[in-house]
Design an enzyme around this catalytic site. Structure first.
Site, PDB file in Angstrom:
ATOM      1  N   THR A  78     -12.684  -6.116   7.594  1.00 29.28           N
ATOM      2  CA  THR A  78     -11.228  -6.128   7.393  1.00 29.28           C
ATOM      3  C   THR A  78     -10.532  -5.441   8.557  1.00 29.28           C
ATOM      4  O   THR A  78      -9.535  -5.949   9.087  1.00 29.28           O
ATOM      5  CB  THR A  78     -10.859  -5.399   6.077  1.00 29.28           C
ATOM      6  OG1 THR A  78     -11.617  -5.965   5.024  1.00 29.28           O
ATOM      7  CG2 THR A  78      -9.382  -5.493   5.784  1.00 29.28           C
ATOM      8  N   ILE A 104       1.432   3.820   2.435  1.00 28.84           N
ATOM      9  CA  ILE A 104       2.381   3.990   3.550  1.00 28.84           C
ATOM     10  C   ILE A 104       3.241   2.732   3.682  1.00 28.84           C
ATOM     11  O   ILE A 104       4.457   2.801   3.859  1.00 28.84           O
ATOM     12  CB  ILE A 104       1.652   4.289   4.889  1.00 28.84           C
ATOM     13  CG1 ILE A 104       0.897   5.627   4.816  1.00 28.84           C
ATOM     14  CG2 ILE A 104       2.663   4.330   6.050  1.00 28.84           C
ATOM     15  CD1 ILE A 104       0.139   6.007   6.089  1.00 28.84           C
ATOM     16  N   GLY A 147       0.826  -1.214   0.000  1.00 25.38           N
ATOM     17  CA  GLY A 147       0.000   0.000   0.000  1.00 25.38           C
ATOM     18  C   GLY A 147       0.855   1.258   0.000  1.00 25.38           C
ATOM     19  O   GLY A 147       2.091   1.186  -0.082  1.00 25.38           O
ATOM     20  N   TYR A 184     -15.440   3.740  10.349  1.00 20.02           N
ATOM     21  CA  TYR A 184     -13.975   3.626  10.238  1.00 20.02           C
ATOM     22  C   TYR A 184     -13.317   4.007  11.563  1.00 20.02           C
ATOM     23  O   TYR A 184     -12.468   3.288  12.084  1.00 20.02           O
ATOM     24  CB  TYR A 184     -13.488   4.519   9.086  1.00 20.02           C
ATOM     25  CG  TYR A 184     -11.999   4.514   8.894  1.00 20.02           C
ATOM     26  CD1 TYR A 184     -11.318   3.336   8.604  1.00 20.02           C
ATOM     27  CD2 TYR A 184     -11.262   5.685   8.994  1.00 20.02           C
ATOM     28  CE1 TYR A 184      -9.939   3.331   8.433  1.00 20.02           C
ATOM     29  CE2 TYR A 184      -9.888   5.699   8.806  1.00 20.02           C
ATOM     30  CZ  TYR A 184      -9.229   4.515   8.537  1.00 20.02           C
ATOM     31  OH  TYR A 184      -7.862   4.533   8.361  1.00 20.02           O
TER      32      TYR A 184
END
Ligand code: UDP
Length: 322
Positions: A95, A12, A10, A149
């Site tokens: 996830t 980062i 990804g 989130y």
């Protein structure tokens, strides 16, 4: 030292992998390539100290097997980016919660130090300035799916701290503030910086949401990675939570103007009401500025890269990669 980076393909994660290999680590990446990209890590495929495993953090046997023999894990695999969360909250929640529990349990079994990538979204719509690690969180209704989130990442933080308390697992939690830099998704779903740069380079208008007076503290990727590495190396960081961000607020309108100037773009800036994008059930943090003094005191970390400099480097990357 053998180190696992989940989500290492990804944005980062892949920069962290670059740094860990440069520092002499042996690095294993576990990534299902749902958000990450091979292009972010393929320059390491010939390196014998590097291994890539394609798979999900939801796959418990795979995670266990992958973690075997590792001393350190950076858990970055997650669904990130508010548009993605709003589009599919279920995927984000599963996830981000179940995946973290799977990885934590395996890390505990393997006895490896656990560095957790959390987020400034944790603070929700709190308008406290600046935000410190011990501050209250302020979230809206569960009908606003954005907050799933923040909630998932907060539950993750609780899990991480519970493993630390109950099992003695060595852990560090890092709350990243609006990291930006090369390898951001050019469609800009994960970051307004990528969105604006992509728009200017395509000659499209820059879409400022709301009145553009909301602020973020944009932190260049080299600083994000530096804070992460320092946290992993610092014995005193064990069991602690840190804000990793630059202590400067920028409004989204100012950001749009800066991007226009750096790219010498004649694109217009247009204002888009939140309702047009997400319907009436949307909330957006108005201000977000970290108190980064704890990271400075304990880790010796202070973000160094000014926004203009970081934006210039990011624009240069986008020009070569769009
Ligand atoms: N934003 C914007 N135009 C865009 C994309 C985002 O004005 O095309 C705004 C967004 O509404 C928010 C801010 O930029 O107020 C930061 O958004 P981003 O998704 O980068 O990060 P986050 O909201 O998660 O901090």
């Amino acid at each position: 030292m053998k180190t696992l980076v989940t989500g290492g393909a990804g944005y980062i994660g892949s920069h962290l992998v670059d740094r860990l290999l440069a520092d002499g680590h042996e690095v294993v990446v576990l990534d299902d390539l749902s958000m990450g990209k091979m292009a972010n890590i393929e320059h390491h495929l010939e390196d014998r100290r590097f291994q890539f495993i394609e798979g999900s953090v939801l796959n418990q046997p795979l995670v266990r097997e992958t973690l075997h023999g590792c001393d350190l894990i950076f858990h970055l695999a997650a669904v990130v980016g508010i548009p993605y969360i709003i589009d599919d909250p279920l995927r984000g929640i599963l996830t981000n919660v179940v995946g973290t529990e799977v990885v934590l349990e395996a890390a505990d079994e393997a006895g490896c130090r656990f560095i957790f990538a959390s987020t400034s979204e944790i603070y929700g719509k709190s308008e406290k300035v600046p935000l410190s690690e011990e501050d209250d969180r302020l979230l809206g209704s569960t009908r606003v799916s954005r907050w799933s989130y923040s909630t998932a990442k907060a539950l993750d933080e609780h899990l991480v701290l519970a493993y630390h308390q109950k099992q003695g697992l060595p852990v560090v939690i890092l709350r990243y503030f609006n990291s930006y830099g090369p390898r951001l998704d050019p469609q800009g779903y994960g970051s307004v910086v990528a969105k604006f740069i992509g728009q200017t380079l395509r000659g499209e208008p820059l879409t400022v949401h709301g009145d553009g007076q909301q602020t973020r503290s944009f932190t260049y990727i080299d600083d994000t990675v530096e804070g992460t590495v320092l946290a992993a190396e610092c014995a005193e960081a064990n069991g602690e939570v840190f804000n990793i961000g630059r202590e400067e607020e920028t409004t989204i309108l100012q950001l749009a103007e800066m991007v226009k100037k750096i790219t010498a773009s004649s694109s217009q800036i247009i204002f888009v009401p939140y309702d047009d994008l997400y319907g009436s059930r949307f909330e957006d943090p108005r201000r977000r500025l970290p108190d980064a003094s704890k990271a400075e005191r304990l880790l010796g970390f202070k973000a160094q890269v000014p926004l203009t400099e970081g934006l210039k480097k990011t624009v240069a990357w986008f020009r070569g990669n769009l």
